[in-house]
Design a protein around this motif. Structure first.
Motif, PDB file in Angstrom:
ATOM      1  N   GLN A  37       0.766  -1.239   0.074  1.00  0.00           N
ATOM      2  CA  GLN A  37       0.078   0.002  -0.027  1.00  0.00           C
ATOM      3  C   GLN A  37       0.880   1.433   0.097  1.00  0.00           C
ATOM      4  O   GLN A  37       1.862   1.099   0.304  1.00  0.00           O
ATOM      5  CB  GLN A  37      -0.830  -0.047   1.143  1.00  0.00           C
ATOM      6  N   ASP A  38       0.370   2.480  -0.349  1.00  0.00           N
ATOM      7  CA  ASP A  38       0.764   3.749  -0.634  1.00  0.00           C
ATOM      8  C   ASP A  38       0.150   4.375   0.722  1.00  0.00           C
ATOM      9  O   ASP A  38      -0.732   4.754   0.531  1.00  0.00           O
ATOM     10  CB  ASP A  38       0.872   4.266  -1.669  1.00  0.00           C
ATOM     11  N   ARG A  45      -5.000   5.705   1.945  1.00  0.00           N
ATOM     12  CA  ARG A  45      -4.150   4.967   1.319  1.00  0.00           C
ATOM     13  C   ARG A  45      -4.376   4.193  -0.150  1.00  0.00           C
ATOM     14  O   ARG A  45      -5.532   4.179  -0.275  1.00  0.00           O
ATOM     15  CB  ARG A  45      -3.698   3.957   2.490  1.00  0.00           C
ATOM     16  N   PHE A  46      -3.655   3.894  -0.757  1.00  0.00           N
ATOM     17  CA  PHE A  46      -3.928   3.073  -2.204  1.00  0.00           C
ATOM     18  C   PHE A  46      -3.226   1.922  -2.147  1.00  0.00           C
ATOM     19  O   PHE A  46      -2.228   1.681  -1.645  1.00  0.00           O
ATOM     20  CB  PHE A  46      -3.275   4.131  -3.143  1.00  0.00           C
ATOM     21  N   THR A  48      -1.051  -0.669  -3.834  1.00  0.00           N
ATOM     22  CA  THR A  48      -0.231  -0.660  -5.104  1.00  0.00           C
ATOM     23  C   THR A  48       0.513  -1.915  -5.575  1.00  0.00           C
ATOM     24  O   THR A  48       1.191  -2.032  -6.565  1.00  0.00           O
ATOM     25  CB  THR A  48       1.066   0.049  -4.397  1.00  0.00           C
ATOM     26  N   GLU A  51       4.409  -2.970  -6.751  1.00  0.00           N
ATOM     27  CA  GLU A  51       5.272  -1.805  -7.225  1.00  0.00           C
ATOM     28  C   GLU A  51       6.407  -1.436  -6.201  1.00  0.00           C
ATOM     29  O   GLU A  51       7.437  -1.024  -6.619  1.00  0.00           O
ATOM     30  CB  GLU A  51       4.220  -0.322  -7.050  1.00  0.00           C
ATOM     31  N   TRP A  52       6.084  -1.538  -4.789  1.00  0.00           N
ATOM     32  CA  TRP A  52       7.360  -1.261  -4.041  1.00  0.00           C
ATOM     33  C   TRP A  52       8.487  -2.180  -4.120  1.00  0.00           C
ATOM     34  O   TRP A  52       9.602  -1.851  -3.986  1.00  0.00           O
ATOM     35  CB  TRP A  52       6.689  -1.126  -2.581  1.00  0.00           C
TER      36      TRP A  52
END
Lengths: 292, 298
Positions: A37-38, A45-46, A48, A51-52
């Motif tokens: 999550q972002d 929060r999104f 993700t 991605e990270w």
């Protein structure tokens, strides 16, 4: 030993399981949660996905830290294992000398890790440290704050000072379990010192050495306080190891997502190596049981 | 090889001569070899002691003497740094806090690890091998990974800045370690003892406390030593989970960094005092420690 099959044994394990779950599973789930999550604030929060993880695996600074970490761990293992075996061989076996040697050899293991850093910081300073001062008097421009080679050499020396004792003590206990009759037989066969070591002592040591290498590997892989106090990760980032990169990212910059992804990658590397060792230990125990 | 009184064949005569010859040579060589051994051992001990001596040396010097020039021993012997630490609450509370959470952690860990280790050493059950490996992985978990979640978890449940928080956090690696060591020691106790006791009418709890625990007391002693050791030396978690109420000595030591540079004398004295508990503890288990380091498995 033949163990009885009994599932009620779970009741004996339960209290331990609950406690370890509280201090391991819940925090680990938090990390997993953040890693996908972002997080902007408590309510925004999104998701993700991976991605990270992609970002972390492609980050050159972290790749460099991983390489440094492996270089460090392998170097200290290559020095500490032979040195530890050697010390175990020459440690006195009886009398008051044995007690004194045991206590003195154990001492570095019982010093808090940041104090180890402080001890070496004081010891290696050019102006007030015995080692730093001596090297400068001898004409070598020793400086751990500006010369990466000096910093590396000092950190490795510090780790050898700190942890060789662990290998030495493990081997010492392995050597003490060899019956005298083996040595007598070797003497009758006129076995050389090398042959005694190779065919009597070393086989007895493999078991404890696997444990020693395992413990040393994982501890060196988590090293934080000693280099942090001694060099602060510098000069530049030449002695910044994984734990320090992670702590800077998580606490210093509050980058929750990336640091959580990094944590999981970090943990997985250790897990993989541990699994290899664990399988090795288990196979060895199986062989021992067959032999007995 | 026969050990009869008179050699019969030429082969035997030759062999005996060889053994005797070897023994003579060994004796002739052994004295210098002994000294070389002792010399090497002494060299290693000097290597171990030198940095510690330097710390001790600094702790008895005034800061002026430390910064004034290099002296191999304290010329103006002073205990001012020790006096400062032992009379100032913000300093000595650091030691008390550290010892408090270490003792709490030792107690919690040993109480839950004893039955668990017994189960692992005596019984097979569903998932035992996987469970043991999972325990082991917690021993390997880098504290840095758990830093942030711990901080949030203990903050949420209201344990932040208490001794209990640090004691529980250290359970992460201390319980698996205790189970691992105790399992090794327990497996060395023959199973027949358990069976005899159960046939003799002992209930499990009574057998465990009255018979089994005394039998592995040295193993428990060694385990406690290791619990002490790893909780005492760990600082990253301990200093993250506390602020002022339960601050460990390690974070107190950062006070020595002032505006005018580092207070070297006090730092050295505080460092010296952190070494002492370890030496006291190791003295008690010195005869079993070697076996303990091999996790009871030699």
């Amino acid at each position: 030993m033949n163990k009885v099959y009994n599932n009620r044994a779970w009741w004996l394990i339960l209290p331990m399981l609950l406690l370890v779950a509280f201090s391991a599973v819940i925090p680990l789930m938090t990390v997993v949660n953040y890693s996908v999550q972002d997080v902007f604030d408590a309510n925004t929060r999104f998701f993700t996905g991976t991605e990270w993880f992609k970002e972390m695996l492609n980050d050159p600074a972290l790749q460099a830290a991983v390489l440094r970490q492996f270089a460090f761990s392998l170097t200290i293992l290559a020095i500490e294992v032979p040195l530890g075996i050697g010390i175990a061989l020459i440690m006195p076996k009886k009398g008051w000398q044995a007690s004194v040697a045991l206590i003195l050899v154990t001492m570095p293991l019982l010093i808090p890790w940041n104090v180890v850093g402080s001890i070496w910081q004081i010891f290696t300073r050019g102006d007030i440290g015995l080692m730093g001062w001596s090297l400068r008097e001898l004409g070598y421009g020793y400086n751990i704050t500006s010369n990466p080679v000096d910093a590396w050499a000092t950190i490795i020396l510090m780790d050898v000072w700190h942890w060789t004792s662990l290998i030495a003590l493990l081997c010492y206990s392995g050597l003490r379990s060899i019956p005298d009759a083996y040595y007598q037989a070797a003497r009758i066969d006129r076995a050389s010192k090398w042959a005694v070591f190779r065919y009597i002592q070393l086989p007895k040591l493999t078991n404890v050495l696997v444990i020693g290498v395992l413990l040393r590997f994982m501890h060196s892989f988590m090293i934080y306080a000693e280099p942090f106090v001694l060099t602060g990760g510098g000069p530049g980032s030449s002695t910044t190891f994984l734990s320090q990169s992670l702590t800077t990212m998580a606490i210093g910059q509050q980058d929750l997502g990336p640091s959580a992804a990094f944590s999981l990658i970090y943990f997985l590397i250790i897990l993989l190596v541990t699994w290899v060792f664990y399988t090795a230990i288990m196979n060895m125990q199986k062989d021992n049981n067959k032999g007995a | 090889m026969s050990a009869s009184s008179s050699p019969k064949t030429p082969e035997e005569v030759r062999q005996r001569a060889a053994v005797a010859d070897n023994r003579r040579r060994r004796k002739a060589r052994s004295a210098p070899r002994q000294w070389r051994r002792r010399g090497l051992m002494a060299a290693y001990i000097v290597f171990v002691l030198l940095p510690v001596y330097w710390l001790l040396n600094m702790s008895f010097q005034s800061n002026n003497e430390i910064l004034g020039g290099l002296t191999l021993w304290p010329e103006n012997f002073t205990v001012e740094h020790y006096a400062k630490i032992l009379t100032n609450a913000s300093w000595y509370m650091g030691y008390i806090n550290s010892i408090t959470y270490v003792l709490m952690n030792m107690l919690i860990s040993i109480v839950v690890a004893l039955p668990a280790a017994y189960a692992f050493s005596r019984y097979q059950f569903i998932g035992d091998k996987h469970l043991f490996f999972w325990l082991l992985t917690n021993l390997m978990a880098p504290p840095a990974v758990f830093l942030l979640p711990y901080f949030q978890l203990y903050y949420t449940v209201g344990l932040f800045d208490t001794h209990v928080a640090v004691a529980l956090a250290h359970c992460l690696f201390n319980i698996p370690l205790a189970v691992w060591i105790l399992e090794g020691f327990m497996s060395g106790v023959p199973k027949e003892i358990d069976e005899t006791a159960f046939i003799g009418g002992y209930s499990f709890p009574r057998f465990f406390v009255k018979i089994f625990i005394p039998m592995i007391s040295s193993g428990i002693g060694v385990t406690l030593f290791f619990l002490f050791m790893f909780s005492w030396v760990e600082l990253l978690l301990a200093s993250t989970l506390t602020s002022t109420g339960a601050q460990p000595i390690a974070s107190v030591m950062t006070q020595t960094k002032g505006a005018s540079g580092i207070d070297w004398g006090t730092l050295a004295a505080a460092g010296t005092l952190t070494i002492l508990p370890g030496i006291v503890v190791v003295y008690f288990v010195r005869n079993h420690i070697a076996k303990g380091f091999a996790l009871g498995r030699t």
